[in-house]
Design a protein around this motif. Structure first.
Motif, PDB file in Angstrom:
ATOM      1  N   LYS A 215      14.821  86.625  44.584  1.00 50.65           N
ATOM      2  CA  LYS A 215      15.241  86.088  43.281  1.00 50.65           C
ATOM      3  C   LYS A 215      16.688  85.616  43.426  1.00 50.65           C
ATOM      4  CE  LYS A 215      12.293  88.808  40.239  1.00 50.65           C
ATOM      5  NZ  LYS A 215      11.801  89.950  41.044  1.00 50.65           N
ATOM      6  N   VAL A 216      16.920  84.374  43.046  1.00 51.33           N
ATOM      7  CA  VAL A 216      18.217  83.743  43.302  1.00 51.33           C
ATOM      8  C   VAL A 216      18.699  82.980  42.073  1.00 51.33           C
ATOM      9  CG1 VAL A 216      19.418  82.078  44.790  1.00 51.33           C
ATOM     10  CG2 VAL A 216      17.441  83.309  45.679  1.00 51.33           C
ATOM     11  N   VAL A 217      19.999  83.078  41.791  1.00 52.18           N
ATOM     12  CA  VAL A 217      20.604  82.202  40.783  1.00 52.18           C
ATOM     13  C   VAL A 217      21.670  81.369  41.480  1.00 52.18           C
ATOM     14  CG1 VAL A 217      21.993  82.066  38.682  1.00 52.18           C
ATOM     15  CG2 VAL A 217      20.240  83.805  38.872  1.00 52.18           C
ATOM     16  N   ALA A 218      21.698  80.056  41.180  1.00 52.41           N
ATOM     17  CA  ALA A 218      22.759  79.197  41.703  1.00 52.41           C
ATOM     18  C   ALA A 218      23.480  78.551  40.530  1.00 52.41           C
ATOM     19  CB  ALA A 218      22.173  78.123  42.620  1.00 52.41           C
ATOM     20  N   ALA A 219      24.821  78.504  40.625  1.00 50.09           N
ATOM     21  CA  ALA A 219      25.630  77.910  39.556  1.00 50.09           C
ATOM     22  C   ALA A 219      26.647  76.961  40.173  1.00 50.09           C
ATOM     23  CB  ALA A 219      26.346  79.003  38.779  1.00 50.09           C
ATOM     24  N   VAL A 220      26.759  75.757  39.591  1.00 48.08           N
ATOM     25  CA  VAL A 220      27.680  74.745  40.128  1.00 48.08           C
ATOM     26  C   VAL A 220      28.801  74.478  39.127  1.00 48.08           C
ATOM     27  CG1 VAL A 220      27.864  72.292  40.712  1.00 48.08           C
ATOM     28  CG2 VAL A 220      25.957  73.642  41.601  1.00 48.08           C
ATOM     29  N   TYR A 221      30.046  74.471  39.636  1.00 48.70           N
ATOM     30  CA  TYR A 221      31.218  74.108  38.841  1.00 48.70           C
ATOM     31  C   TYR A 221      31.919  72.934  39.522  1.00 48.70           C
ATOM     32  CZ  TYR A 221      30.463  78.581  36.628  1.00 48.70           C
ATOM     33  OH  TYR A 221      29.891  79.622  35.958  1.00 48.70           O
ATOM     34  N   GLY A 222      32.354  71.951  38.733  1.00 48.44           N
ATOM     35  CA  GLY A 222      33.089  70.821  39.292  1.00 48.44           C
ATOM     36  C   GLY A 222      32.283  69.550  39.190  1.00 48.44           C
ATOM     37  N   PRO A 223      32.780  68.442  39.778  1.00 51.39           N
ATOM     38  CA  PRO A 223      34.029  68.352  40.520  1.00 51.39           C
ATOM     39  C   PRO A 223      35.235  68.651  39.623  1.00 51.39           C
ATOM     40  CG  PRO A 223      32.840  66.234  40.483  1.00 51.39           C
ATOM     41  CD  PRO A 223      32.086  67.147  39.644  1.00 51.39           C
ATOM     42  N   ARG A 224      36.185  69.460  40.132  1.00 49.65           N
ATOM     43  CA  ARG A 224      37.412  69.773  39.407  1.00 49.65           C
ATOM     44  C   ARG A 224      38.547  69.848  40.433  1.00 49.65           C
ATOM     45  NH1 ARG A 224      35.562  75.979  37.886  1.00 49.65           N
ATOM     46  NH2 ARG A 224      35.366  76.723  40.006  1.00 49.65           N
ATOM     47  N   GLU A 225      39.783  69.746  39.952  1.00 48.68           N
ATOM     48  CA  GLU A 225      40.908  69.706  40.876  1.00 48.68           C
ATOM     49  C   GLU A 225      40.893  70.960  41.762  1.00 48.68           C
ATOM     50  OE1 GLU A 225      44.774  69.474  39.091  1.00 48.68           O
ATOM     51  OE2 GLU A 225      45.724  69.141  41.041  1.00 48.68           O
ATOM     52  N   ALA A 226      40.945  70.754  43.065  1.00 52.43           N
ATOM     53  CA  ALA A 226      40.894  71.901  43.982  1.00 52.43           C
ATOM     54  C   ALA A 226      42.206  72.664  43.919  1.00 52.43           C
ATOM     55  CB  ALA A 226      40.626  71.422  45.406  1.00 52.43           C
ATOM     56  N   VAL A 227      42.121  73.979  43.760  1.00 54.35           N
ATOM     57  CA  VAL A 227      43.305  74.835  43.805  1.00 54.35           C
ATOM     58  C   VAL A 227      43.067  75.958  44.806  1.00 54.35           C
ATOM     59  CG1 VAL A 227      44.330  74.464  41.531  1.00 54.35           C
ATOM     60  CG2 VAL A 227      42.393  76.046  41.763  1.00 54.35           C
ATOM     61  N   PRO A 228      44.073  76.462  45.510  1.00 51.81           N
ATOM     62  CA  PRO A 228      45.441  75.917  45.578  1.00 51.81           C
ATOM     63  C   PRO A 228      45.457  74.521  46.207  1.00 51.81           C
ATOM     64  CG  PRO A 228      45.119  77.660  47.212  1.00 51.81           C
ATOM     65  CD  PRO A 228      43.871  77.619  46.388  1.00 51.81           C
TER      66      PRO A 228
ATOM     67  N   VAL B 119      35.980  68.705  48.417  1.00 51.87           N
ATOM     68  CA  VAL B 119      35.534  69.775  49.312  1.00 51.87           C
ATOM     69  C   VAL B 119      34.381  70.523  48.638  1.00 51.87           C
ATOM     70  CG1 VAL B 119      37.237  70.569  50.997  1.00 51.87           C
ATOM     71  CG2 VAL B 119      37.712  70.862  48.604  1.00 51.87           C
ATOM     72  N   VAL B 120      33.394  70.858  49.444  1.00 55.22           N
ATOM     73  CA  VAL B 120      32.235  71.576  48.909  1.00 55.22           C
ATOM     74  C   VAL B 120      32.354  73.035  49.331  1.00 55.22           C
ATOM     75  CG1 VAL B 120      29.715  71.732  48.923  1.00 55.22           C
ATOM     76  CG2 VAL B 120      30.824  69.477  49.066  1.00 55.22           C
ATOM     77  N   ASN B 121      32.452  73.931  48.350  1.00 55.03           N
ATOM     78  CA  ASN B 121      32.566  75.366  48.634  1.00 55.03           C
ATOM     79  C   ASN B 121      31.315  76.079  48.160  1.00 55.03           C
ATOM     80  OD1 ASN B 121      35.254  75.364  49.558  1.00 55.03           O
ATOM     81  ND2 ASN B 121      35.983  75.248  47.427  1.00 55.03           N
ATOM     82  N   ALA B 122      30.413  76.365  49.079  1.00 59.42           N
ATOM     83  CA  ALA B 122      29.260  77.176  48.692  1.00 59.42           C
ATOM     84  C   ALA B 122      29.614  78.625  48.994  1.00 59.42           C
ATOM     85  CB  ALA B 122      28.018  76.758  49.460  1.00 59.42           C
TER      86      ALA B 122
ATOM     87  N   PHE C 278      35.219  61.735  44.796  1.00 56.99           N
ATOM     88  CA  PHE C 278      36.079  62.709  44.102  1.00 56.99           C
ATOM     89  C   PHE C 278      37.201  63.243  44.996  1.00 56.99           C
ATOM     90  CE2 PHE C 278      31.615  63.198  42.701  1.00 56.99           C
ATOM     91  CZ  PHE C 278      31.742  62.699  41.408  1.00 56.99           C
ATOM     92  N   PRO C 279      38.173  62.377  45.351  1.00 55.88           N
ATOM     93  CA  PRO C 279      39.267  62.873  46.186  1.00 55.88           C
ATOM     94  C   PRO C 279      40.014  64.007  45.485  1.00 55.88           C
ATOM     95  CG  PRO C 279      39.672  60.611  45.414  1.00 55.88           C
ATOM     96  CD  PRO C 279      38.304  60.968  44.985  1.00 55.88           C
ATOM     97  N   ARG C 280      40.493  64.958  46.276  1.00 59.41           N
ATOM     98  CA  ARG C 280      41.306  66.111  45.815  1.00 59.41           C
ATOM     99  C   ARG C 280      40.531  67.108  44.957  1.00 59.41           C
ATOM    100  NH1 ARG C 280      44.820  61.933  45.878  1.00 59.41           N
ATOM    101  NH2 ARG C 280      44.414  61.350  43.717  1.00 59.41           N
ATOM    102  N   ALA C 281      39.225  66.893  44.809  1.00 59.54           N
ATOM    103  CA  ALA C 281      38.447  67.803  43.955  1.00 59.54           C
ATOM    104  C   ALA C 281      37.738  68.874  44.780  1.00 59.54           C
ATOM    105  CB  ALA C 281      37.422  67.001  43.176  1.00 59.54           C
ATOM    106  N   SER C 282      37.260  69.904  44.080  1.00 53.90           N
ATOM    107  CA  SER C 282      36.346  70.840  44.742  1.00 53.90           C
ATOM    108  C   SER C 282      35.056  70.896  43.936  1.00 53.90           C
ATOM    109  CB  SER C 282      36.963  72.233  44.871  1.00 53.90           C
ATOM    110  OG  SER C 282      36.943  72.889  43.631  1.00 53.90           O
ATOM    111  N   ILE C 283      33.970  71.068  44.660  1.00 56.16           N
ATOM    112  CA  ILE C 283      32.669  71.295  44.027  1.00 56.16           C
ATOM    113  C   ILE C 283      32.260  72.697  44.468  1.00 56.16           C
ATOM    114  CG2 ILE C 283      30.254  70.546  43.940  1.00 56.16           C
ATOM    115  CD1 ILE C 283      31.342  67.680  44.597  1.00 56.16           C
TER     116      ILE C 283
END
Ligand code: CDP
Length: 249
Positions: free
Chosen positions: A44-57, A67-70, A111-116
């Motif tokens: 059983k799995v849940v996946a949630a996606v946020y972004g694209p939003r400004e990557a921090v730091p 950048v894609v951060n899974a 989406f330059p400078r963003a993170s997903i």
């Protein structure tokens, strides 16, 4: 442990080319931009996606693409022995290969400078969680409206039932989608992820031993599995969006 009988029936009654039961639902969380709940056999799995939003730091930003951060995480209660919370070697590895696979289909240069950010939470684990996680992540990304070249999908094939006679490996069957005992007591596991439109391979890992011929059979079988799961992903998205589409016709 005897994993397959003379007639090719597996412990749970499946044939060599049968998947476990799969259920996919798109858009299950309200706070996330896109989400998915997936059941695959006992997983059983849940996946949630946020972004694209400004990557921090800011030093994590790429000036030309997102950048894609899974982040793959197993809940403490998802396995038989309580899992110590937090990242470990295995979850870091799965997060890395999943990020790399997803990055190859997401059109990141929009989406330059963003993170997903893609969060994958394993609530219940019963072998094959990296494939289940990636498959759920792909639906969540599509639900979030992230532009992609294709909706990626993952599935594994493997080998079970070989015997060691006088130090030599004899027999065994190449089968689709290993269950828990098949994974624990089997001979090999080959999880893959593909872009189903082109069959481009986005992820390929292997655990155990296969001859070249068996490898080709397993790859072929895993590809077939991917195409079946891909249809279920599309149905899940259509189930969520069809009412809106029909309203706008
Ligand atoms: O889950 P997947 O097959 O992608 O990865 P694996 O590393 O081959 O793990 C196989 C299975 O072992 C998982 O699906 C879990 O059911 C189990 N496992 C566990 O019980 N405890 C852990 N800490 C890690 C995995």
């Amino acid at each position: 442990m005897k994993l397959i009988d003379e007639e090719g029936r597996r412990l749970d009654g499946r044939r060599f080319d049968e998947l476990r039961k799969i259920k996919i639902e798109a858009g299950v969380l309200h706070r996330a931009e896109g989400s998915c709940y997936l059941e695959w056999g006992g997983n059983k799995v849940v996946a949630a996606v946020y972004g694209p939003r400004e990557a921090v730091p800011r030093h994590t930003q790429d000036p030309v693409k997102a950048v894609v951060n899974a982040r793959y995480n197993m809940a403490a209660f998802s396995v038989d022995d309580r899992k110590k919370p937090g990242p470990d070697r295995r979850s870091r590895e799965i997060s890395k290969v999943t990020s790399e696979a997803l990055e190859r289909v997401i059109i990141t240069d929009l989406f330059p400078r963003a993170s997903i950010d893609v969060n994958i939470e394993i609530l219940d684990a019963e072998a094959g969680t990296r494939c289940a996680g990636l498959t759920a992540a792909a639906v969540a990304l599509a639900d979030a409206g992230i532009p992609m070249r294709d909706i990626p999908v993952a599935c594994a094939a493997g080998k079970i039932g070989a015997e060691v006679v006088d130090g030599e490996v004899k027999g065994g069957y190449v089968v689709l989608d290993l269950g828990k005992d098949e994974d624990n007591y089997g001979n090999a596991d080959l999880p893959i992820a593909i872009a189903p439109r082109t069959d481009e391979i986005l992820l390929l890992q292997m655990d155990g031993h296969l001859t070249y011929e068996e490898f080709e059979q397993a790859l072929d079988l895993a590809m077939k599995g991917c195409h079946i799961v891909s249809k279920l992903q599309r149905e899940a998205l259509l189930n969520k969006y069809r009412p809106d589409l029909e309203e706008n016709l």
